[in-house]
Enzyme design. Sequence first.
Site, PDB file in Angstrom:
ATOM      1  CE1 TYR A  51      34.232   3.253  17.588  1.00  0.00           C
ATOM      2  CE2 TYR A  51      34.614   1.007  18.328  1.00  0.00           C
ATOM      3  CZ  TYR A  51      33.859   1.920  17.623  1.00  0.00           C
ATOM      4  OH  TYR A  51      32.735   1.509  16.954  1.00  0.00           O
ATOM      5  CB  ALA A 201      16.094   1.511  21.179  1.00  0.00           C
TER       6      ALA A 201
END
Length: 307
Positions: A51, A201
């Site tokens: 990251y 989601a």
Amino acid sequence: MNKREIGKSGIYASELGLGCMSIGTEEKQAETLLKTALDEGITYFDTADLYDFGVNEQLVGKTLRAVRDQVVIATKAGNRWTESKNSWTWDASKAYIKEAAKQSLKRLSIDYIDLYQLHGGTLEDPIDETIEAFEELKAEGLIRAYGISSIRPTVINEYVKRSNLSNVMMQYSILDRRPEVQALPILAENGVTVAARGPVAFGLLTSHWRDKLSKAAKKGVNWYSEPELESVLSTLEKNVPEGRTLNGLAFRYVLGHPAAATVVAGASSVEQLKENARAVREAALTEEEYKWIQDISKTADYDAHRL
């Protein structure tokens, strides 16, 4: 906030973990988000050497150093940035994993990593060698426990059979119930827990789902057609039990599985972070609520992730 044990490691994580990839690279903003997470009772922080070219680990370590003994820091390795830093290659070798751990410790400015994870994995990897790296790091006191971050059932099965891993990080939600068929049963049977990512989601399991429906249907839940998704989400929204919210159902459903240790969610704003914490604090689902959600939604197969 409630805590749960990660595998059989003796390490306890808050039911909500912060996915630190979303905190950005601006130091003040990152610090604000991390401190807000602490204020909300979050003790599990997930980062990776990939990251922001390691900057994410630096920011996480700088802010959490003062509360080191109160938090669980999880990071990952296996992806190597190329010299041009416009792509990365995969390396699960023992030598690389051990060196990557030491570099992560330097960036985090800590003496040990609570949970060290392989950031992917295939059956073509030198799995026994990778496991040796984890075991040696553990024996050396540089990590407390190890795991993998993978959605490949075949790879997960091999690590369960051949190692002492504590945890698997994988995508899991009401709309992505693939783990329930091919991964979670073997994990639960062997005392290995799950750190579930993607609980809402792609934003579909929130009140803003209509704005995200078309894009998400094509992106991450393609085992549903768009009309099917709309039907499931409309049914959930219209029948949310009293005292609950749609995103509360999303978090509590994932935490309802016996293998779940923590749900890892990113947050790019204080408001989003606080809303996630509020959702996790909703009461555990009743058996009837859990079954109702399963009856509405559906499972799927890992067709594209066999190796």
